[in-house]
Design an enzyme around this catalytic site. Structure first.
Site, PDB file in Angstrom:
ATOM      1  N   CYS A 281       0.907  -1.258  -0.153  1.00 44.61           N
ATOM      2  CA  CYS A 281      -0.094   0.007   0.008  1.00 44.61           C
ATOM      3  C   CYS A 281       0.959   1.086   0.156  1.00 44.61           C
ATOM      4  O   CYS A 281       0.376   2.415  -0.060  1.00 44.61           O
ATOM      5  CB  CYS A 281      -0.918  -0.045   1.046  1.00 44.61           C
ATOM      6  SG  CYS A 281      -0.077   0.093   2.708  1.00 44.61           S
ATOM      7  N   GLU A 383      -5.831   1.757  -8.506  1.00 39.48           N
ATOM      8  CA  GLU A 383      -4.781   1.173  -7.875  1.00 39.48           C
ATOM      9  C   GLU A 383      -4.626  -0.126  -8.632  1.00 39.48           C
ATOM     10  O   GLU A 383      -5.212  -0.910  -8.650  1.00 39.48           O
ATOM     11  CB  GLU A 383      -5.046   1.037  -6.300  1.00 39.48           C
ATOM     12  CG  GLU A 383      -4.130   0.230  -5.586  1.00 39.48           C
ATOM     13  CD  GLU A 383      -4.330  -0.325  -4.197  1.00 39.48           C
ATOM     14  OE1 GLU A 383      -5.413  -0.785  -3.747  1.00 39.48           O
ATOM     15  OE2 GLU A 383      -3.622   0.122  -3.431  1.00 39.48           O
TER      16      GLU A 383
HETATM   17  P1  NAD Z   1      -9.253  -6.809   0.458  1.00 41.84           P
HETATM   18  O1  NAD Z   1      -9.882  -5.958   0.527  1.00 41.84           O
HETATM   19  O2  NAD Z   1      -9.590  -7.948  -0.646  1.00 41.84           O
HETATM   20  O3  NAD Z   1      -9.232  -7.787   1.590  1.00 41.84           O
HETATM   21  C1  NAD Z   1      -8.919  -7.349   2.856  1.00 41.84           C
HETATM   22  C2  NAD Z   1      -9.704  -8.199   3.925  1.00 41.84           C
HETATM   23  O4  NAD Z   1     -11.166  -7.855   3.926  1.00 41.84           O
HETATM   24  C3  NAD Z   1      -9.579  -9.686   3.995  1.00 41.84           C
HETATM   25  O5  NAD Z   1      -9.181 -10.208   5.323  1.00 41.84           O
HETATM   26  C4  NAD Z   1     -10.682 -10.216   3.227  1.00 41.84           C
HETATM   27  O6  NAD Z   1     -10.978 -11.587   3.499  1.00 41.84           O
HETATM   28  C5  NAD Z   1     -11.825  -9.473   3.484  1.00 41.84           C
HETATM   29  N1  NAD Z   1     -12.750  -9.292   2.546  1.00 41.84           N
HETATM   30  C6  NAD Z   1     -12.630  -9.385   1.216  1.00 41.84           C
HETATM   31  N2  NAD Z   1     -13.797  -9.060   0.625  1.00 41.84           N
HETATM   32  C7  NAD Z   1     -14.685  -8.643   1.492  1.00 41.84           C
HETATM   33  C8  NAD Z   1     -16.044  -8.302   1.558  1.00 41.84           C
HETATM   34  N3  NAD Z   1     -16.703  -8.413   0.467  1.00 41.84           N
HETATM   35  N4  NAD Z   1     -16.789  -8.089   2.780  1.00 41.84           N
HETATM   36  C9  NAD Z   1     -16.061  -8.187   3.814  1.00 41.84           C
HETATM   37  N5  NAD Z   1     -14.842  -8.592   4.045  1.00 41.84           N
HETATM   38  C10 NAD Z   1     -14.245  -8.819   2.698  1.00 41.84           C
HETATM   39  O7  NAD Z   1      -7.378  -6.769   0.168  1.00 41.84           O
HETATM   40  P2  NAD Z   1      -6.402  -7.381  -0.215  1.00 41.84           P
HETATM   41  O8  NAD Z   1      -6.554  -7.711  -1.634  1.00 41.84           O
HETATM   42  O9  NAD Z   1      -6.428  -8.595   0.836  1.00 41.84           O
HETATM   43  O10 NAD Z   1      -5.389  -6.696   0.219  1.00 41.84           O
HETATM   44  C11 NAD Z   1      -4.789  -5.587  -0.808  1.00 41.84           C
HETATM   45  C12 NAD Z   1      -5.530  -4.241  -0.401  1.00 41.84           C
HETATM   46  O11 NAD Z   1      -5.026  -3.572   0.809  1.00 41.84           O
HETATM   47  C13 NAD Z   1      -4.874  -3.035  -1.505  1.00 41.84           C
HETATM   48  O12 NAD Z   1      -5.975  -2.217  -1.857  1.00 41.84           O
HETATM   49  C14 NAD Z   1      -4.008  -2.323  -0.652  1.00 41.84           C
HETATM   50  O13 NAD Z   1      -3.727  -0.764  -0.881  1.00 41.84           O
HETATM   51  C15 NAD Z   1      -4.731  -2.372   0.799  1.00 41.84           C
HETATM   52  N6  NAD Z   1      -3.776  -2.208   1.944  1.00 41.84           N
HETATM   53  C16 NAD Z   1      -3.712  -1.104   2.398  1.00 41.84           C
HETATM   54  C17 NAD Z   1      -3.013  -0.568   3.414  1.00 41.84           C
HETATM   55  C18 NAD Z   1      -3.244   0.624   4.309  1.00 41.84           C
HETATM   56  O14 NAD Z   1      -2.484   0.823   5.637  1.00 41.84           O
HETATM   57  N7  NAD Z   1      -3.683   1.721   3.786  1.00 41.84           N
HETATM   58  C19 NAD Z   1      -1.970  -1.736   4.126  1.00 41.84           C
HETATM   59  C20 NAD Z   1      -2.013  -2.890   3.262  1.00 41.84           C
HETATM   60  C21 NAD Z   1      -2.943  -2.971   2.290  1.00 41.84           C
END
Ligand code: NAD
Length: 498
Positions: A281, A383
Site C-alpha cells: 500500500c 490502484e
Molecule cells: P481485500 O480488501 O480484498 O481484503 C482485505 C480483507 O477483507 C481480507 O481479510 C478479506 O477476507 C476481507 N474481505 C474481502 N472481501 C470482503 C467483502 N466483500 N466483505 C467483507 N470482507 C471482505 O484486500 P487485499 O487484496 O487482501 O489487500 C490489498 C489491498 O489492501 C490493497 O488495496 C492495498 O492498498 C490495501 N492495503 C492498505 C494498507 C493501508 O494501510 N492503507 C496496507 C496494506 C494493504
C-alpha cells in the site's frame, strides 16, 4: 491435504462450517493447503471465549502484560527463518522481504513493551475545593482485526499487539490467501505466556467479517485492505455502535525535481515500485518528473533497471521480486496494462509476456514501465497493485503537486529534491497522510502513527504509535471529593469551580 482451521481458546480447532478456500503457493500455482471459512456460529463461539478470557487479562497489571511482549519479541527473532519461509510460500515475496514483514510487526511489539508508561492516565490534584480529578485508559473489551494478504505478519501484529497490551482480548480474521503466519503468531503468543483465549484467530471471508462487525460484544474493529471493503467495514461496524478504523488502497506519487540526484531517485523508484511485486500500500506507482529534461533522463535511467529486474521464486536468494499473489491478480494486473496501451500511454517496458522457467504455472510477470500517462487514464486513477510504474510528466512543480493533491487516494507520497524550500512547501501543503523527503516509502516507525488521508483511510485514529493506544482504550474520567471537603445541604446549580 492440510486444512488450516481456527485458533480459539489457545488451541487449534477444526472448522465446522463445511466451507473452505484453497491456499496456493504463488510460485508454483499449486494448492498446498485449504483454510476453513468460519460461520456466524463459529465467530460467536470465539467471541464468547474471548470475553471470558478478557476479564482476567484486563485486570492483569501492565508490567505483566508487557512481559508477554518482551518474550514474544524474543520468540519472533528465534523463529524468524521459519516465519519468513511460511510467509513467502503463501504470499510469494522474497525471503528478505518476508523478514522485513515480520520485523516491522516485531517493532510494534517492542513499542508496546512500554505499555505501563503508554497507558498511564492523568491526574489533577485540587481541581476544586477538596476535589481531585483523574482519568484512566481502560480496554475496550474485545477488539477485532481484519487484515489483507500483502503483510500477513506485520499488519496482524500492528493490530493485536497494542490491543492486547492495553488489556483487550482480540479476534483476528486474517486474509484467506495466506493464513499460516497469523496462526503461527498466535501459537507463539501462547508460548510467550499469553493466557488462552486472549488472542483468537478465526479464518474466513465476508461471512466472518459481517459477523464481527455486528457482534454486540466487540468494542472496536480495525481493518486494512482495499478501499471498497474498508468503506463497507467502517459503515457496518459504526452502524453497530463500534469504534472503527479502516485503511484502504493507495496510489502513491513520487515527485522528482530537476535538482534531485536522479540516479538516487531512479534506484528509489525501482525498489519502491517493484519490491514485493508492487503489492504494497506504500509502493510508489506514479513517478512525476518535473520538466522535459528530467523526464527524459529519468525514463532513460529507469528503462534498463526495469528490464533487468530479477524475477523469481522466494527460494531464489537473488530475486528482486516474486510472483503476484493469485492467478486472478495476475489477470487483473495484465488487463490494466492492456488498458493503458489502449488508452495511449507509452509502454516502455512490457513485462506481460514473462514466464518463469520451471515455474510455468506460477503467477509471474515482469516489471512494466509506462511513460506519458495522463490523469484522465484508468491506469492513473486505479490502484494496480502490481509491478507497474507510471510516469506522468509535469512541466512545473505546481503542476506536479496538483496531481497527488487531486487524486482520490492519500496514503503516501514522496519528493526527491535538494532544495529545502520546495521540500518544506511540499510537506506542508500536500493532503496526504505520510510524506517522504528523499525517502521513497515513508512508513513511519512503530512509535509514530501510520495512516493515510482521503479514501485511503476511514476513522480518525491511526495504526501504532500513541494513536493505537487511544484506539484500543476508552477514557474514563473520575472526579473525587472526600467527606471532609463536602459542604452541608443539596446543591441545585450545575457545579462550577468558581
Ligand atoms: P481485500 O480488501 O480484498 O481484503 C482485505 C480483507 O477483507 C481480507 O481479510 C478479506 O477476507 C476481507 N474481505 C474481502 N472481501 C470482503 C467483502 N466483500 N466483505 C467483507 N470482507 C471482505 O484486500 P487485499 O487484496 O487482501 O489487500 C490489498 C489491498 O489492501 C490493497 O488495496 C492495498 O492498498 C490495501 N492495503 C492498505 C494498507 C493501508 O494501510 N492503507 C496496507 C496494506 C494493504
Amino acid at each position: 491435504m492440510a486444512e488450516i482451521g481456527h485458533f480459539i481458546g489457545g488451541q487449534h480447532v477444526a472448522g465446522t462450517s463445511g466451507r473452505s478456500a484453497d491456499v496456493y503457493n504463488p510460485a508454483t500455482g499449486e494448492v498446498e493447503k485449504t483454510v476453513a471459512l468460519a460461520s456466524v456460529e463459529e465467530i460467536r463461539a470465539a467471541v464468547a471465549n474471548a470475553k471470558e478470557a478478557q476479564a482476567a487479562w484486563g485486570a492483569t497489571n501492565p508490567q505483566r502484560r508487557a512481559r508477554v511482549f518482551f518474550k514474544f519479541v524474543d520468540l519472533l527473532n528465534q523463529n524468524m527463518d521459519e516465519l519468513a519461509e511460511l510467509l513467502s510460500r503463501e504470499h510469494g515475496k522474497t525471503l528478505d522481504d518476508a523478514k522485513g514483514d515480520v520485523i516491522r510487526g516485531l517493532e510494534v511489539c517492542e513499542f508496546v513493551c512500554g505499555i505501563p508508561h503508554l497507558q498511564k492516565g492523568e491526574f489533577t490534584e485540587g481541581a476544586g475545593p477538596g476535589i481531585d480529578m483523574f482519568s484512566m485508559r481502560q480496554p475496550v473489551g474485545i477488539g477485532a482485526g481484519i487484515t489483507p494478504f500483502n503483510f500477513p505478519a506485520m499488519i496482524p501484529m500492528w493490530m493485536f499487539a497494542p490491543a492486547i497490551a492495553c488489556g483487550n482480548a482480540f479476534i483476528l480474521k486474517p486474509s484467506e490467501r495466506d493464513p499460516s503466519v497469523p496462526m503461527r503468531l498466535a501459537e507463539l503468543m501462547i508460548e510467550a505466556g499469553l493466557p488462552a483465549g486472549v488472542l483468537n484467530v478465526v479464518n474466513g471471508d465476508k461471512v466472518a467479517v459481517d459477523a464481527l462487525c455486528d457482534d454486540p460484544d466487540i468494542g472496536a474493529v480495525s481493518f486494512v485492505g482495499s478501499t471498497p471493503i474498508a468503506q463497507y467495514v467502517y459503515a457496518q461496524a459504526t452502524a453497530h455502535g463500534k469504534r472503527a478504523q479502516t485503511f484502504g488502497g493507495a496510489k502513491n506519487h513520487m515527485i522528482i525535481m530537476p535538482d534531485a540526484d536522479l540516479e538516487q531517485a531512479a534506484d528509489a523508484l525501482i525498489g519502491a515500485g517493484y519490491g514485493s511485486a508492487g503489492e504494497r500500500c506504500m509502493a510508489i506507482s506514479v513517478a512525476v518528473p518535473v520538466g522535459e529534461e528530467t523526464a527524459n533522463r529519468l525514463v532513460d535511467m529507469l528503462t534498463p533497471r526495469v528490464e533487468s529486474l530479477r524475477v523469481g521464486p522466494y527460494t531464489d536468494e537473488k530475486a528482486d521480486m516474486g510472483p503476484v499473489v493469485t492467478k486472478e491478480a495476475l489477470t487483473r494486473i495484465k488487463g490494466l496494462v492492456d488498458r493503458g496501451v489502449e488508452e495511449g500511454a507509452e509502454l516502455v517496458v512490457d513485462g506481460r509476456g514473462f514466464t518463469m522457467q520451471g515455474y510455468e504455472n506460477g503467477n509471474f510477470m515482469g516489471g512494466c514501465l509506462f511513460d506519458k500517462v495522463t490523469p484522465d487514464m484508468d491506469i492513473y486513477k486505479t490502484e494496480i497493485f502490481g509491478p507497474v510504474l507510471s510516469v506522468v510528466r509535469a512541466k512545473t512543480y505546481e503542476e506536479a503537486i496538483d496531481l497527488p493533491m487531486k487524486h482520490s487516494y492519500g496514503n503516501g507520497t514522496a519528493i526527491y529534491t535538494r532544495d529545502g524550500d520546495t521540500a518544506r512547501d511540499f510537506a506542508s501543503r500536500i493532503n496526504i497522510g505520510m510524506v517522504g523527503i528523499n525517502v521513497p516509502i515513508p512508513v513511519p516507525l512503530a512509535y509514530h502513527s501510520f495512516g493515510g488521508w482521503k479514501s485511503s483511510s476511514f476513522g480518525d485514529l491511526n495504526q501504532h504509535g500513541t494513536d493505537s493506544i487511544k484506539f484500543w482504550t476508552r477514557t474514563k474520567t473520575i472526579t473525587a471529593r472526600w467527606p471532609s471537603g463536602i459542604k452541608e445541604g443539596a446543591e441545585f446549580s450545575i457545579p462550577t469551580m468558581k
